[in-house]
Design a protein around this motif. Sequence first.
Motif, PDB file in Angstrom:
ATOM      1  N   VAL A  99      74.389 -33.850  33.737  1.00 16.50           N
ATOM      2  CA  VAL A  99      73.740 -35.229  33.692  1.00 16.50           C
ATOM      3  C   VAL A  99      72.317 -34.610  34.194  1.00 16.50           C
ATOM      4  O   VAL A  99      72.255 -34.471  35.705  1.00 16.50           O
ATOM      5  N   ASP A 100      71.427 -35.055  33.571  1.00 17.60           N
ATOM      6  CA  ASP A 100      69.878 -34.846  33.994  1.00 17.60           C
ATOM      7  C   ASP A 100      69.205 -36.006  34.343  1.00 17.60           C
ATOM      8  O   ASP A 100      68.972 -36.736  33.515  1.00 17.60           O
ATOM      9  N   LEU A 101      68.907 -36.088  35.660  1.00 21.33           N
ATOM     10  CA  LEU A 101      68.066 -37.256  35.970  1.00 21.33           C
ATOM     11  C   LEU A 101      66.616 -37.151  35.733  1.00 21.33           C
ATOM     12  O   LEU A 101      65.870 -37.973  36.034  1.00 21.33           O
ATOM     13  N   SER A 102      66.086 -36.018  35.387  1.00 19.69           N
ATOM     14  CA  SER A 102      64.738 -35.865  35.100  1.00 19.69           C
ATOM     15  C   SER A 102      64.415 -36.597  33.636  1.00 19.69           C
ATOM     16  O   SER A 102      65.220 -36.929  32.934  1.00 19.69           O
ATOM     17  N   ALA A 103      63.271 -36.418  33.225  1.00 25.37           N
ATOM     18  CA  ALA A 103      63.027 -36.997  32.007  1.00 25.37           C
ATOM     19  C   ALA A 103      62.990 -35.725  30.960  1.00 25.37           C
ATOM     20  O   ALA A 103      62.641 -36.326  29.809  1.00 25.37           O
ATOM     21  N   ASP A 104      63.473 -34.947  31.156  1.00 20.63           N
ATOM     22  CA  ASP A 104      63.232 -33.457  30.065  1.00 20.63           C
ATOM     23  C   ASP A 104      64.187 -33.850  29.050  1.00 20.63           C
ATOM     24  O   ASP A 104      63.777 -33.204  27.988  1.00 20.63           O
ATOM     25  N   LEU A 105      65.316 -34.491  29.145  1.00 17.15           N
ATOM     26  CA  LEU A 105      66.100 -34.691  28.008  1.00 17.15           C
ATOM     27  C   LEU A 105      65.962 -36.049  27.345  1.00 17.15           C
ATOM     28  O   LEU A 105      66.940 -36.195  26.165  1.00 17.15           O
ATOM     29  N   ARG A 106      65.179 -37.118  27.745  1.00 20.96           N
ATOM     30  CA  ARG A 106      65.256 -38.097  27.367  1.00 20.96           C
ATOM     31  C   ARG A 106      64.631 -38.436  25.983  1.00 20.96           C
ATOM     32  O   ARG A 106      65.146 -39.414  25.444  1.00 20.96           O
ATOM     33  N   LEU A 107      63.604 -37.874  25.900  1.00 20.46           N
ATOM     34  CA  LEU A 107      62.719 -38.278  24.420  1.00 20.46           C
ATOM     35  C   LEU A 107      63.484 -37.251  23.408  1.00 20.46           C
ATOM     36  O   LEU A 107      63.707 -35.891  23.737  1.00 20.46           O
ATOM     37  N   GLU A 108      63.593 -38.005  22.397  1.00 18.16           N
ATOM     38  CA  GLU A 108      64.179 -37.128  21.372  1.00 18.16           C
ATOM     39  C   GLU A 108      63.596 -35.829  20.561  1.00 18.16           C
ATOM     40  O   GLU A 108      64.282 -35.020  20.211  1.00 18.16           O
ATOM     41  N   SER A 109      62.156 -36.083  20.719  1.00 18.71           N
ATOM     42  CA  SER A 109      61.256 -35.064  20.105  1.00 18.71           C
ATOM     43  C   SER A 109      60.668 -34.169  21.143  1.00 18.71           C
ATOM     44  O   SER A 109      60.095 -34.773  21.981  1.00 18.71           O
ATOM     45  N   ALA A 110      60.553 -32.804  20.851  1.00 14.45           N
ATOM     46  CA  ALA A 110      59.900 -32.154  21.837  1.00 14.45           C
ATOM     47  C   ALA A 110      58.350 -32.229  21.908  1.00 14.45           C
ATOM     48  O   ALA A 110      57.512 -32.083  22.826  1.00 14.45           O
ATOM     49  N   ALA A 111      57.939 -32.710  20.451  1.00 21.22           N
ATOM     50  CA  ALA A 111      56.440 -32.837  20.505  1.00 21.22           C
ATOM     51  C   ALA A 111      56.020 -34.080  21.252  1.00 21.22           C
ATOM     52  O   ALA A 111      55.084 -34.109  22.047  1.00 21.22           O
ATOM     53  N   LEU A 133      72.350 -44.631  28.832  1.00 22.51           N
ATOM     54  CA  LEU A 133      72.341 -46.088  29.305  1.00 22.51           C
ATOM     55  C   LEU A 133      73.761 -46.652  28.906  1.00 22.51           C
ATOM     56  O   LEU A 133      73.778 -47.118  27.786  1.00 22.51           O
ATOM     57  N   PRO A 134      74.695 -46.571  29.646  1.00 23.55           N
ATOM     58  CA  PRO A 134      76.041 -46.952  29.014  1.00 23.55           C
ATOM     59  C   PRO A 134      76.168 -48.486  28.352  1.00 23.55           C
ATOM     60  O   PRO A 134      76.775 -48.494  27.508  1.00 23.55           O
ATOM     61  N   GLU A 135      75.394 -49.232  28.983  1.00 23.87           N
ATOM     62  CA  GLU A 135      75.570 -50.813  28.564  1.00 23.87           C
ATOM     63  C   GLU A 135      75.200 -50.771  26.920  1.00 23.87           C
ATOM     64  O   GLU A 135      75.466 -51.801  26.160  1.00 23.87           O
ATOM     65  N   ILE A 136      74.100 -49.901  26.666  1.00 24.80           N
ATOM     66  CA  ILE A 136      73.599 -49.708  25.173  1.00 24.80           C
ATOM     67  C   ILE A 136      74.104 -49.042  24.228  1.00 24.80           C
ATOM     68  O   ILE A 136      73.887 -48.957  22.931  1.00 24.80           O
ATOM     69  N   GLY A 137      75.153 -48.055  24.778  1.00 22.42           N
ATOM     70  CA  GLY A 137      75.504 -46.930  23.783  1.00 22.42           C
ATOM     71  C   GLY A 137      76.554 -46.021  24.493  1.00 22.42           C
ATOM     72  O   GLY A 137      76.183 -44.988  24.917  1.00 22.42           O
ATOM     73  N   ARG A 138      77.790 -46.727  24.802  1.00 20.83           N
ATOM     74  CA  ARG A 138      78.797 -46.001  25.601  1.00 20.83           C
ATOM     75  C   ARG A 138      79.541 -44.759  25.110  1.00 20.83           C
ATOM     76  O   ARG A 138      79.817 -43.934  25.424  1.00 20.83           O
ATOM     77  N   ALA A 139      79.702 -45.189  23.352  1.00 21.11           N
ATOM     78  CA  ALA A 139      80.477 -44.546  22.621  1.00 21.11           C
ATOM     79  C   ALA A 139      80.050 -43.036  22.740  1.00 21.11           C
ATOM     80  O   ALA A 139      80.948 -41.857  22.776  1.00 21.11           O
ATOM     81  N   LEU A 159      67.410 -52.944  30.099  1.00 21.25           N
ATOM     82  CA  LEU A 159      68.771 -54.063  30.331  1.00 21.25           C
ATOM     83  C   LEU A 159      68.205 -55.555  29.841  1.00 21.25           C
ATOM     84  O   LEU A 159      68.977 -56.391  29.745  1.00 21.25           O
ATOM     85  N   ALA A 160      67.044 -55.690  30.223  1.00 18.66           N
ATOM     86  CA  ALA A 160      66.138 -56.995  30.048  1.00 18.66           C
ATOM     87  C   ALA A 160      66.186 -57.586  28.490  1.00 18.66           C
ATOM     88  O   ALA A 160      66.185 -58.757  28.517  1.00 18.66           O
ATOM     89  N   LEU A 161      65.965 -56.579  27.883  1.00 21.87           N
ATOM     90  CA  LEU A 161      65.803 -56.852  26.406  1.00 21.87           C
ATOM     91  C   LEU A 161      67.131 -56.638  25.547  1.00 21.87           C
ATOM     92  O   LEU A 161      67.223 -56.930  24.382  1.00 21.87           O
ATOM     93  N   TYR A 162      68.115 -55.760  25.887  1.00 24.31           N
ATOM     94  CA  TYR A 162      68.971 -55.136  25.046  1.00 24.31           C
ATOM     95  C   TYR A 162      69.873 -56.399  24.055  1.00 24.31           C
ATOM     96  O   TYR A 162      69.870 -56.424  22.880  1.00 24.31           O
ATOM     97  N   GLN A 220      61.483 -45.829  22.129  1.00 26.21           N
ATOM     98  CA  GLN A 220      62.539 -44.891  21.357  1.00 26.21           C
ATOM     99  C   GLN A 220      63.727 -45.720  21.235  1.00 26.21           C
ATOM    100  O   GLN A 220      64.386 -45.943  20.205  1.00 26.21           O
ATOM    101  N   ALA A 221      64.089 -46.353  22.678  1.00 25.00           N
ATOM    102  CA  ALA A 221      65.509 -47.015  22.673  1.00 25.00           C
ATOM    103  C   ALA A 221      65.397 -48.397  21.729  1.00 25.00           C
ATOM    104  O   ALA A 221      66.516 -48.804  20.929  1.00 25.00           O
ATOM    105  N   LEU A 222      64.431 -49.093  21.852  1.00 30.67           N
ATOM    106  CA  LEU A 222      64.253 -50.541  21.610  1.00 30.67           C
ATOM    107  C   LEU A 222      64.279 -50.185  19.997  1.00 30.67           C
ATOM    108  O   LEU A 222      64.833 -51.164  19.517  1.00 30.67           O
ATOM    109  N   ARG A 223      63.448 -49.272  19.232  1.00 36.30           N
ATOM    110  CA  ARG A 223      63.535 -49.371  18.189  1.00 36.30           C
ATOM    111  C   ARG A 223      64.657 -48.935  17.309  1.00 36.30           C
ATOM    112  O   ARG A 223      65.009 -49.288  16.195  1.00 36.30           O
ATOM    113  N   LYS A 224      65.431 -48.189  18.096  1.00 39.63           N
ATOM    114  CA  LYS A 224      66.841 -48.078  17.397  1.00 39.63           C
ATOM    115  C   LYS A 224      67.596 -49.234  17.377  1.00 39.63           C
ATOM    116  O   LYS A 224      68.362 -49.276  16.307  1.00 39.63           O
TER     117      LYS A 224
END
Length: 342
Positions: A99-111, A133-139, A159-162, A220-224
């Motif tokens: 479980v990585d708490l940093s931002a390194d794996l959060r964006l899907e594109s390296a660019a 973010l389990p509440e928006i994509g637990r599976a 969480l405010a917008l989901y 990224q998350a909202l657009r999905k």
Amino acid sequence: MTHAHLEPSPAVAARTLRVGVFGATGYTGQLLIELLRRHPHVNLHFATSERERALEDGTPLLPADSAPLAEVDAVFLCLPNGVSGGVAARAVAAGVRVVDLSADLRLESAALYEQTYKMPHPAPQLLPAPYGLPEIGRAQLRQARYIANPGCHVTAVLLALYPLARAGALSDAPIIADTKTGVSGAGKEPKPESMFCEVYGDVKPYNVGRRHRHVPEIEQALRKLQPDCGALIFAPHLVPLEVGLLATVYATLKPDWTLERAYAEYQAAYAAEPLIALHPLGRAARIREAAQRNGAVVGVSEGQGSTLILTCAIDNLRKGASAQAIQNFNLMFGLPETAGLL
Ligand SMILES: NC(=O)c1ccc[n+]([C@@H]2O[C@H](COP(=O)([O-])OP(=O)(O)OC[C@H]3O[C@@H](n4cnc5c(N)ncnc54)[C@H](OP(=O)(O)O)[C@@H]3O)[C@@H](O)[C@H]2O)c1
């Protein structure tokens, strides 16, 4: 929703998982260790620091390079951006869950990471990572080998917008998100702008507009969830608090939506969520309700016409970081999602 309350299989429930914490002397690392010590299925096997050899409670600390990865089931990475991803890659290669708490794996594109964080991506082979973010994509988190723990501002704004984004209810008008965060959000490393005299007695906007590094992560998350939603205008503020984060979001509904219909979406999304408290319609969330607690508080209020005011309060170090990391860890290993958190 019964998914959040699934009981673990007897084999998992009886098992104690060995974990390591990288970056144990920082704000998120220290809190994570405190939470892990109360977790019924966890044994803290090692913790790391480059500068210290023990925590104040006597817990020994190792340099990250000598951490015995082969001896643990999972690691939590509470490390700076750019450092964390490399450790994640080593751990994944060793068959250890991350479980990585940093931002390194959060964006899907390296660019996009390189554009946003102004450095090469340390582990592009791990992208895209399951987003924690389990509440928006637990599976996708169940049985995941590694998880990107979201940013603190991102957690509160999403969480405010989901519920609205999930229902496709947002118009294409800009979404305005204002956040206020306590000073621990900047980490323990001394910086002039985090000093008492700079922070006390002030409320300071910083990186307003689209300049904050969390903007691409939120979009990224909202657009999905809703590809045709409006662009984000983001204004974070530093407030003289130790912990806590409040997102106040101004969002406009599509023409066929009403306040009551919108609120029903929040009830449907959050009624059974163990770590989300939804206020009655019209009551806004406040930081005091979430600080020092592991969950989030969400409010839906009337604005003007089709514009709503959505609020979400979290503790930046808990639901914004370490508590969410444990929630993700629990999902990864099939444990009760709130083990160690309630
Ligand atoms: N603070 C928050 O509210 C928050 C919320 C969400 C996510 N995050 C993210 O979580 C991560 C940790 O944040 P934090 O606030 O806990 O930071 P922090 O207080 O600055 O702690 C950073 C930790 O990393 C260690 N470290 C620093 N440089 C290192 C290196 N080159 N190699 C190995 N270890 C190193 C430090 O320990 P030593 O100096 O003792 O080695 C310290 O334990 C960051 O990526 C941050 O963006 C933070």
